[in-house]
Write an enzyme that holds these catalytic residues in place. Structure first.
Site, mmCIF file in Angstrom:
data_model
loop_
_atom_site.group_PDB
_atom_site.id
_atom_site.type_symbol
_atom_site.label_atom_id
_atom_site.label_comp_id
_atom_site.label_asym_id
_atom_site.label_seq_id
_atom_site.Cartn_x
_atom_site.Cartn_y
_atom_site.Cartn_z
ATOM 1 N N LYS A 160 2.198 -3.285 7.327
ATOM 2 C CA LYS A 160 2.480 -3.469 5.894
ATOM 3 C C LYS A 160 3.926 -3.046 5.595
ATOM 4 C CE LYS A 160 0.101 -4.600 2.948
ATOM 5 N NZ LYS A 160 -0.264 -5.932 2.387
ATOM 6 N N TYR A 206 -1.927 -0.488 10.974
ATOM 7 C CA TYR A 206 -2.034 -1.167 9.675
ATOM 8 C C TYR A 206 -0.824 -0.859 8.802
ATOM 9 C CZ TYR A 206 -3.287 -1.634 4.734
ATOM 10 O OH TYR A 206 -3.257 -1.912 3.390
ATOM 11 N N THR A 247 0.816 -1.214 0.000
ATOM 12 C CA THR A 247 0.000 0.000 0.000
ATOM 13 C C THR A 247 0.850 1.264 0.000
ATOM 14 O OG1 THR A 247 -1.513 1.261 1.411
ATOM 15 C CG2 THR A 247 -0.082 -0.277 2.533
ATOM 16 N N ASP A 248 0.260 2.370 -0.463
ATOM 17 C CA ASP A 248 0.964 3.658 -0.386
ATOM 18 C C ASP A 248 1.021 4.187 1.048
ATOM 19 O OD1 ASP A 248 -1.715 4.377 -0.071
ATOM 20 O OD2 ASP A 248 -1.714 5.922 -1.618
ATOM 21 N N GLU A 249 0.225 3.580 1.947
ATOM 22 C CA GLU A 249 0.191 4.100 3.326
ATOM 23 C C GLU A 249 1.526 3.915 4.044
ATOM 24 O OE1 GLU A 249 -3.208 3.374 5.701
ATOM 25 O OE2 GLU A 249 -4.596 3.607 4.025
HETATM 26 P P1 NAD Z 1 -9.581 -7.386 1.986
HETATM 27 O O1 NAD Z 1 -9.634 -7.108 3.442
HETATM 28 O O2 NAD Z 1 -10.775 -7.097 1.150
HETATM 29 O O3 NAD Z 1 -9.195 -8.917 1.733
HETATM 30 C C1 NAD Z 1 -8.195 -9.564 2.467
HETATM 31 C C2 NAD Z 1 -8.340 -11.059 2.222
HETATM 32 O O4 NAD Z 1 -7.287 -11.718 2.936
HETATM 33 C C3 NAD Z 1 -9.652 -11.630 2.724
HETATM 34 O O5 NAD Z 1 -10.210 -12.504 1.759
HETATM 35 C C4 NAD Z 1 -9.259 -12.411 3.979
HETATM 36 O O6 NAD Z 1 -10.079 -13.527 4.245
HETATM 37 C C5 NAD Z 1 -7.831 -12.817 3.635
HETATM 38 N N1 NAD Z 1 -7.010 -13.065 4.828
HETATM 39 C C6 NAD Z 1 -6.871 -12.262 5.917
HETATM 40 N N2 NAD Z 1 -6.062 -12.840 6.816
HETATM 41 C C7 NAD Z 1 -5.673 -14.024 6.290
HETATM 42 C C8 NAD Z 1 -4.830 -15.076 6.733
HETATM 43 N N3 NAD Z 1 -4.208 -15.019 7.932
HETATM 44 N N4 NAD Z 1 -4.634 -16.129 5.925
HETATM 45 C C9 NAD Z 1 -5.240 -16.207 4.710
HETATM 46 N N5 NAD Z 1 -6.065 -15.270 4.256
HETATM 47 C C10 NAD Z 1 -6.279 -14.176 5.028
HETATM 48 O O7 NAD Z 1 -8.314 -6.582 1.452
HETATM 49 P P2 NAD Z 1 -8.090 -5.833 0.052
HETATM 50 O O8 NAD Z 1 -8.609 -4.460 0.156
HETATM 51 O O9 NAD Z 1 -8.535 -6.718 -1.034
HETATM 52 O O10 NAD Z 1 -6.494 -5.747 0.054
HETATM 53 C C11 NAD Z 1 -5.702 -6.796 -0.482
HETATM 54 C C12 NAD Z 1 -4.244 -6.418 -0.360
HETATM 55 O O11 NAD Z 1 -3.980 -5.215 -1.062
HETATM 56 C C13 NAD Z 1 -3.787 -6.178 1.076
HETATM 57 O O12 NAD Z 1 -2.492 -6.707 1.218
HETATM 58 C C14 NAD Z 1 -3.778 -4.661 1.210
HETATM 59 O O13 NAD Z 1 -2.829 -4.256 2.168
HETATM 60 C C15 NAD Z 1 -3.389 -4.255 -0.189
HETATM 61 N N6 NAD Z 1 -3.864 -2.942 -0.638
HETATM 62 C C16 NAD Z 1 -5.182 -2.594 -0.519
HETATM 63 C C17 NAD Z 1 -5.613 -1.369 -1.015
HETATM 64 C C18 NAD Z 1 -7.074 -0.960 -0.944
HETATM 65 O O14 NAD Z 1 -7.407 0.189 -1.262
HETATM 66 N N7 NAD Z 1 -8.006 -1.826 -0.569
HETATM 67 C C19 NAD Z 1 -4.715 -0.494 -1.609
HETATM 68 C C20 NAD Z 1 -3.371 -0.886 -1.685
HETATM 69 C C21 NAD Z 1 -2.958 -2.110 -1.211
HETATM 70 O O1 DAU Z 2 -4.154 3.945 0.468
HETATM 71 C C1 DAU Z 2 -4.356 2.568 0.379
HETATM 72 C C2 DAU Z 2 -5.202 2.093 1.535
HETATM 73 O O2 DAU Z 2 -6.532 2.560 1.286
HETATM 74 C C3 DAU Z 2 -5.181 0.587 1.702
HETATM 75 O O3 DAU Z 2 -3.891 0.172 2.023
HETATM 76 C C4 DAU Z 2 -6.163 0.155 2.798
HETATM 77 O O4 DAU Z 2 -6.202 -1.255 2.878
HETATM 78 C C5 DAU Z 2 -7.538 0.686 2.437
HETATM 79 O O5 DAU Z 2 -8.467 0.357 3.451
HETATM 80 C C6 DAU Z 2 -7.498 2.200 2.247
HETATM 81 O O6 DAU Z 2 -7.218 2.863 3.498
HETATM 82 P P1 DAU Z 2 -7.973 4.211 3.932
HETATM 83 O O7 DAU Z 2 -7.873 4.358 5.389
HETATM 84 O O8 DAU Z 2 -7.542 5.363 3.090
HETATM 85 O O9 DAU Z 2 -9.483 3.803 3.480
HETATM 86 P P2 DAU Z 2 -10.903 4.027 4.192
HETATM 87 O O10 DAU Z 2 -11.945 3.638 3.195
HETATM 88 O O11 DAU Z 2 -10.959 3.411 5.533
HETATM 89 O O12 DAU Z 2 -10.952 5.612 4.361
HETATM 90 C C7 DAU Z 2 -10.811 6.483 3.251
HETATM 91 C C8 DAU Z 2 -10.856 7.914 3.793
HETATM 92 O O13 DAU Z 2 -12.190 8.196 4.244
HETATM 93 C C9 DAU Z 2 -9.961 8.155 4.975
HETATM 94 O O14 DAU Z 2 -9.442 9.470 4.901
HETATM 95 C C10 DAU Z 2 -10.892 8.024 6.190
HETATM 96 C C11 DAU Z 2 -12.209 8.515 5.648
HETATM 97 N N1 DAU Z 2 -13.437 7.903 6.190
HETATM 98 C C12 DAU Z 2 -13.504 6.545 6.253
HETATM 99 C C13 DAU Z 2 -14.653 5.923 6.713
HETATM 100 C C14 DAU Z 2 -14.723 4.410 6.818
HETATM 101 C C15 DAU Z 2 -14.516 8.710 6.556
HETATM 102 O O15 DAU Z 2 -14.447 9.941 6.460
HETATM 103 N N2 DAU Z 2 -15.643 8.088 7.002
HETATM 104 C C16 DAU Z 2 -15.763 6.727 7.122
HETATM 105 O O16 DAU Z 2 -16.819 6.242 7.577
#
Ligand code: NAD
Ligand code: DAU
Length: 361
Positions: free
Chosen positions: A162, A158, A133-135
Site C-alpha cells: 500500500k 500488505y 491505510t494508516d498501516e
Molecule cells: P476488501 O478486501 O473487503 O475488498 C477488496 C475488493 O477489491 C474486493 O471486492 C475484491 O474483489 C477487489 N479486488 C481485489 N483485487 C482486485 C483486482 N486485481 N481487480 C479488481 N478488483 C479487485 O477490502 P476493504 O477492507 O474494503 O478495503 C478497501 C480499500 O480500503 C483497500 O484499498 C484497503 O487497503 C483500504 N483500507 C481498508 C481499511 C480496513 O480497515 N478495511 C482501512 C483503511 C484502508
Molecule cells: O489499519 C487499517 C487496516 O486495518 C487496513 O489497512 C487493513 O486492510 C485491515 O485489514 C486492518 O488491518 P489489521 O491487521 O489491523 O486488521 P485485522 O482485523 O486483521 O486485525 C486487527 C487486530 O486484531 C490486529 O492487531 C491483529 C488482531 N487479531 C486479528 C485476527 C484476525 C487477533 O488478535 N485475532 C485474529 O483472529
C-alpha cells in the site's frame, strides 16, 4: 457525479457505493475482479437502481481499464480495489504486489491517458482518489498519533504494497499533473465485513461457540472507525478535497484487541443466551509475525478543512455491527461454509509448530 469505483464488491467499496447510489444519486460504475473478498451480494441494495452498473474486471488489465474509462467517462475514479488482509500477505505476498502495486500502476496509467484527452473544464474537474491505510506509517509507541506529515514506515507485505501504491500516486501527480487525492484510514468495522478480520471473525466464532483467537497477549491497539463514517469521509474528500493533498481519517476510538473481543462477548451474551459466558471462549494464540503494536490517527485536518466528523462512537457502532450480523445470516453463512471458515491465517512454519493455545476464563 459519475464515479468509476474499484473494489466496490468489497467491504468499504460496497459501503461507498451504497452511499453514492442510494443517497447521493451519483452514477457509479463498480469495477471489481470478485476475488474471494468480493461479493456482489454486498451490492444487492444497489442492483437495478438507476445510476448503478457493475463490471467484473481485473484492475491490472490496463487495456481494459483504458477502455472502461473511455466508455464510462468518469468525473472521478475512487480506487479501493486491493488485497487487504495482513495475515494473507504474510504467507502469500505475490497477490498483494500484483494488485496493490501493479494494479494501482495500471489505474494511474489509464487515468493519465483519459485525463489528458479531456476537454479543459472536465480536465480541471477530474479527480483520482486513492484509498489507503494508516498501516503505511508503521507502528506507534504508547503515545502520539499518525498524521498527514508522519514518515512512511510500512512493516508488513500488505502495508509495504500500500505504501508503494501511495508513492506511485504522488509521483503521477508531481510528474504528470494527475489531480490526485490520497486518504489514509484506520481500522474499519461494520456490515459486510469479510469474516477473516478480527471483529466479524470474533462475532461469528462467538455465535458458534468456537474459540476466539487473540494474537499474543491482546494488548495491541487499533483505532476503530465505523465503515459508514469512512464512506462519508471518502465522498467528502472526492467532492471537496484539495488536489494533491492527503487526508488522514480515523475514529478517535483506540481499543486494545482484548477489550474489543470482551466487548463483543458481553454484547452477544445480552442478545443471544449461551450456556456459559462467551468470554470463556477467549484463547490466546501465537502472535502475528511483525505485529504492529499500536495505530492511532489524528484526523484534525479533515475535520477542520472539510468539516467531516464521525457519527458513530465505538459503543454505538459495535452494537449496530453485532445486530447486523445477527440479522443477516444470508450474507455471512455461505461465506463461512464455502469461502473461509475461520482457520488461522498468516503463521510462518516455525510459529505454527510453536502454537500452543492457553484458555482463559
Ligand atoms: P476488501 O478486501 O473487503 O475488498 C477488496 C475488493 O477489491 C474486493 O471486492 C475484491 O474483489 C477487489 N479486488 C481485489 N483485487 C482486485 C483486482 N486485481 N481487480 C479488481 N478488483 C479487485 O477490502 P476493504 O477492507 O474494503 O478495503 C478497501 C480499500 O480500503 C483497500 O484499498 C484497503 O487497503 C483500504 N483500507 C481498508 C481499511 C480496513 O480497515 N478495511 C482501512 C483503511 C484502508
Ligand atoms: O489499519 C487499517 C487496516 O486495518 C487496513 O489497512 C487493513 O486492510 C485491515 O485489514 C486492518 O488491518 P489489521 O491487521 O489491523 O486488521 P485485522 O482485523 O486483521 O486485525 C486487527 C487486530 O486484531 C490486529 O492487531 C491483529 C488482531 N487479531 C486479528 C485476527 C484476525 C487477533 O488478535 N485475532 C485474529 O483472529
Amino acid at each position: 457525479m459519475r464515479i468509476l469505483l474499484t473494489g466496490g464488491a468489497g467491504f468499504i467499496g460496497s459501503a461507498v457505493t451504497r452511499l453514492l447510489v442510494l443517497e447521493k444519486a451519483a452514477t457509479v460504475l463498480v469495477v471489481d475482479k470478485l476475488t474471494y473478498a468480493g461479493d456482489r451480494r454486498s451490492l444487492r441494495d444497489c442492483e437495478g437502481k438507476p445510476g448503478f452498473a457493475f463490471e467484473q474486471a481485473d484492475i491490472c488489465d490496463l487495456p481494459r481499464m483504458r477502455a472502461l474509462m473511455a466508455e464510462f467517462r468518469p468525473d472521478a475514479v475512487m480506487h479501493l480495489a486491493a488485497e487487504s488482509h495482513v495475515d494473507r500477505s504474510i504467507t502469500g505476498a505475490a497477490d498483494f504486489i500484483q494488485t496493490n502495486i501493479n494494479g494501482t500502476f495500471a489505474m494511474l496509467e489509464a487515468a493519465r491517458a483519459y485525463h489528458a484527452a479531456l476537454e479543459p473544464a472536465a480536465r480541471s474537474a477530474f479527480r483520482f482518489h486513492h484509498i489507503s491505510t494508516d498501516e503505511v506509517f508503521g507502528s506507534l509507541g504508547p503515545t502520539g498519533a499518525f498524521s498527514e506529515t508522519t514518515a512512511y514506515d510500512p512493516r508488513s507485505p500488505y502495508s509495504a504494497s500500500k505504501a508503494a501504491s501511495d508513492h506511485l500516486v504522488r509521483a503521477w501527480h508531481e510528474t504528470y499533473g494527475l489531480p490526485v487525492l490520497v486518504t489514509n484510514c484506520s481500522n474499519n468495522y461494520g456490515p459486510y465485513h469479510f469474516p477473516e478480520k478480527l471483529i466479524p471473525l470474533i462475532i461469528l466464532n462467538a455465535l458458534d461457540g468456537k474459540p476466539l483467537p487473540v494474537y499474543g497477549d491482546g494488548s495491541n491497539i487499533r483505532d476503530w472507525l465505523y465503515v459508514e463514517d469512512h464512506a462519508r469521509a471518502l465522498v467528502t474528500v472526492v467532492e471537496r478535497g484539495k488536489v494533491g493533498e492527503t487526508y488522514c481519517i480515523g475514529g478517535r476510538s483506540e481499543r486494545r484487541n482484548l477489550e474489543v473481543v470482551q466487548t463483543i462477548c458481553d454484547l452477544l451474551d445480552q442478545r443471544v443466551q449461551a450456556a456459559r459466558p462467551r468470554r470463556e471462549l477467549i484463547t490466546f494464540v501465537a502472535d502475528r509475525p511483525g505485529h504492529d503494536q499500536r495505530y492511532a490517527i489524528d484526523c484534525g485536518k479533515i475535520e477542520r478543512e472539510l468539516g467531516w466528523k464521525q457519527r458513530e462512537s465505538f459503543e454505538t457502532g459495535i452494537a449496530a455491527t453485532i445486530d447486523w450480523y445477527l440479522a443477516n445470516g444470508w450474507w455471512w453463512q455461505p461465506l463461512r461454509e464455502k469461502k473461509y471458515s475461520g482457520e488461522r491465517l498468516g503463521l510462518l512454519a516455525a510459529a505454527e509448530r510453536q502454537e500452543a493455545s492457553v484458555k482463559v476464563g
